[in-house]
Design an enzyme around this catalytic site. Structure first.
Site, PDB file in Angstrom:
ATOM      1  N   ARG A 193     -29.173 -18.004 -35.730  1.00 16.70           N
ATOM      2  CA  ARG A 193     -28.878 -17.037 -36.588  1.00 16.70           C
ATOM      3  C   ARG A 193     -29.575 -15.689 -36.581  1.00 16.70           C
ATOM      4  NH1 ARG A 193     -25.439 -17.823 -40.663  1.00 16.70           N
ATOM      5  NH2 ARG A 193     -24.469 -20.004 -40.637  1.00 16.70           N
ATOM      6  N   HIS A 243     -27.825 -23.156 -33.517  1.00 13.55           N
ATOM      7  CA  HIS A 243     -27.366 -22.086 -34.000  1.00 13.55           C
ATOM      8  C   HIS A 243     -28.468 -21.026 -34.030  1.00 13.55           C
ATOM      9  CE1 HIS A 243     -24.419 -19.581 -36.726  1.00 13.55           C
ATOM     10  NE2 HIS A 243     -25.009 -18.702 -36.111  1.00 13.55           N
ATOM     11  N   ASN A 281     -25.611 -31.127 -33.510  1.00  9.31           N
ATOM     12  CA  ASN A 281     -26.152 -30.066 -34.129  1.00  9.31           C
ATOM     13  C   ASN A 281     -27.320 -30.374 -34.831  1.00  9.31           C
ATOM     14  OD1 ASN A 281     -26.793 -27.814 -36.051  1.00  9.31           O
ATOM     15  ND2 ASN A 281     -25.079 -27.026 -35.285  1.00  9.31           N
ATOM     16  N   GLU A 319     -24.950 -21.893 -30.610  1.00  9.92           N
ATOM     17  CA  GLU A 319     -24.146 -21.269 -31.363  1.00  9.92           C
ATOM     18  C   GLU A 319     -24.545 -19.841 -31.705  1.00  9.92           C
ATOM     19  OE1 GLU A 319     -23.374 -23.380 -34.869  1.00  9.92           O
ATOM     20  OE2 GLU A 319     -22.486 -25.028 -33.566  1.00  9.92           O
ATOM     21  N   ARG A 338     -32.987 -18.389 -39.814  1.00  5.74           N
ATOM     22  CA  ARG A 338     -33.239 -19.018 -40.952  1.00  5.74           C
ATOM     23  C   ARG A 338     -33.851 -20.480 -40.665  1.00  5.74           C
ATOM     24  NH1 ARG A 338     -27.436 -20.301 -43.655  1.00  5.74           N
ATOM     25  NH2 ARG A 338     -27.322 -18.037 -43.869  1.00  5.74           N
ATOM     26  N   HIS A 376     -30.239 -28.519 -38.935  1.00  6.37           N
ATOM     27  CA  HIS A 376     -30.916 -29.177 -40.045  1.00  6.37           C
ATOM     28  C   HIS A 376     -32.164 -29.810 -40.187  1.00  6.37           C
ATOM     29  CE1 HIS A 376     -27.500 -27.425 -42.313  1.00  6.37           C
ATOM     30  NE2 HIS A 376     -26.674 -28.099 -41.578  1.00  6.37           N
ATOM     31  N   THR A 388     -21.175 -21.924 -41.115  1.00 10.37           N
ATOM     32  CA  THR A 388     -19.920 -21.076 -40.616  1.00 10.37           C
ATOM     33  C   THR A 388     -18.820 -21.322 -41.369  1.00 10.37           C
ATOM     34  OG1 THR A 388     -21.356 -21.407 -38.446  1.00 10.37           O
ATOM     35  CG2 THR A 388     -19.090 -20.353 -38.502  1.00 10.37           C
ATOM     36  N   GLU A 404     -13.420 -24.013 -29.401  1.00 15.56           N
ATOM     37  CA  GLU A 404     -13.602 -25.048 -30.189  1.00 15.56           C
ATOM     38  C   GLU A 404     -12.867 -24.866 -31.432  1.00 15.56           C
ATOM     39  OE1 GLU A 404     -17.893 -25.870 -31.066  1.00 15.56           O
ATOM     40  OE2 GLU A 404     -17.377 -26.790 -32.942  1.00 15.56           O
ATOM     41  N   HIS A 410     -16.925 -29.273 -37.284  1.00 18.68           N
ATOM     42  CA  HIS A 410     -17.112 -28.423 -38.572  1.00 18.68           C
ATOM     43  C   HIS A 410     -16.758 -29.464 -39.485  1.00 18.68           C
ATOM     44  CE1 HIS A 410     -18.268 -25.944 -42.054  1.00 18.68           C
ATOM     45  NE2 HIS A 410     -19.111 -25.414 -40.669  1.00 18.68           N
TER      46      HIS A 410
HETATM   47  N1  PXP Z   1     -19.338 -26.394 -34.589  1.00 18.47           N
HETATM   48  C1  PXP Z   1     -19.596 -24.973 -34.895  1.00 18.47           C
HETATM   49  C2  PXP Z   1     -19.232 -23.918 -34.047  1.00 18.47           C
HETATM   50  C3  PXP Z   1     -20.553 -24.868 -36.092  1.00 18.47           C
HETATM   51  O1  PXP Z   1     -20.918 -23.715 -36.363  1.00 18.47           O
HETATM   52  C4  PXP Z   1     -21.013 -25.945 -36.632  1.00 18.47           C
HETATM   53  C5  PXP Z   1     -21.898 -25.854 -37.877  1.00 18.47           C
HETATM   54  O2  PXP Z   1     -23.212 -25.154 -37.435  1.00 18.47           O
HETATM   55  C6  PXP Z   1     -20.510 -27.290 -36.303  1.00 18.47           C
HETATM   56  C7  PXP Z   1     -19.594 -27.416 -35.309  1.00 18.47           C
HETATM   57  C8  PXP Z   1     -21.110 -28.665 -36.996  1.00 18.47           C
HETATM   58  O3  PXP Z   1     -20.469 -28.594 -38.292  1.00 18.47           O
HETATM   59  P1  PXP Z   1     -21.224 -29.579 -39.366  1.00 18.47           P
HETATM   60  O4  PXP Z   1     -22.689 -29.333 -39.661  1.00 18.47           O
HETATM   61  O5  PXP Z   1     -20.268 -29.454 -40.570  1.00 18.47           O
HETATM   62  O6  PXP Z   1     -20.830 -31.025 -38.863  1.00 18.47           O
END
Ligand code: PXP
Length: 237
Positions: free
Chosen positions: A45, A43, A7, A70, A49, A10, A101, A151, A191
């Site tokens: 959003r 994601h 992901n 996402e 953001r 960031h 999330t 997931e 997550h």
């Molecule tokens: N999976 C999903 C569905 C998420 O919403 C997120 C956070 O955006 C992640 C995985 C990744 O989470 P993390 O950034 O804590 O690794």
């Protein structure tokens, strides 16, 4: 061995801190793929953001990249997804004021609405995954909604401090993954996974893919993104 989806939200968060054009999440995606990850996750959003529609469009065009978007079930976001055509959409709950999330989607409560969104996305040939807490009734509702992929939210496992609670959450993840697999679902997880806690989750039988963001992007500040992804892949292996 589960695959890895990275992901890259960031990277866009850092860009938006200055509201200029760097760092570019597309460059990040190239590096993650070069290091061997299976898919790119972002994601879109409702408040845009970090990731913008244009980022998704560019990410979509990267050759050989599997793009997992996402998204919430808000009608304009669903239509954006239909326009942007990711390979996969992962439906997540979304609250404007949350920093990330916070929990899984309540498919039991919103089954009718989710069923419609699943059908709409599948009509556009987008695979649909539902991000749910590791609870059997959410798995049953996911099946009823027409989803073929879930997931499992690993936040509870990742955020607990005591070893016994961590073990317990791991058992929950293992049992729910087994249940979902027995029902024919594809099972992903994510997550809060990081370099210290990923190992036990990666060993759960049958998990197809782990989606990881924050820990990899954080480490990349010190090691570079290529090395951070490689190191995570080594741990998963
Ligand atoms: N999976 C999903 C569905 C998420 O919403 C997120 C956070 O955006 C992640 C995985 C990744 O989470 P993390 O950034 O804590 O690794």
């Amino acid at each position: 061995m589960p695959k890895l989806g990275v992901n890259i939200d960031h990277v866009a968060t850092l860009r938006e801190a200055r509201k200029i054009d760097m760092p570019d999440p597309v460059d990040a995606a190239y590096l993650c793929l070069k290091a061997g990850c299976n898919s790119i996750v972002c994601h879109l959003r409702e408040d845009r953001r970090h990731i913008k529609d244009d980022d998704v469009l560019k990410l979509r065009k990267i050759a050989n990249a599997r793009l997992n978007l996402e998204m919430s079930v808000a009608p304009d976001i669903v239509e954006a997804a239909c326009r942007l055509r990711p390979d996969q959409s992962t439906i997540v709950p979304e609250r404007r004021e949350e920093v990330t999330t916070e929990g899984g989607l309540d498919v039991v409560k919103f089954e009718k609405k989710i069923r419609k969104v699943v059908a709409r996305l599948e009509e556009m040939h987008i695979d649909v995954s539902l991000f749910i807490n590791p609870v059997r009734k959410q798995i049953d509702a996911s099946i009823n909604s027409g989803a073929r992929v879930i997931e499992l939210h690993t936040g509870r496992y990742a955020n607990t401090n005591s070893e016994s609670a961590r073990r317990k959450q791991l058992d929950v993840l293992r049992a729910t993954a087994e249940y979902a697999l027995s029902k024919g679902l594809e099972v992903n997880a994510g997550h809060g996974l990081n370099y210290d806690n990923v190992w036990d989750v990666a060993r759960i039988d049958g998990i197809n893919e782990l989606n990881i963001g924050h820990s990899i992007i954080s480490r990349s500040v010190f090691t570079g993104l290529y090395a951070a992804v490689k190191e995570m892949l080594e741990l998963i292996k």
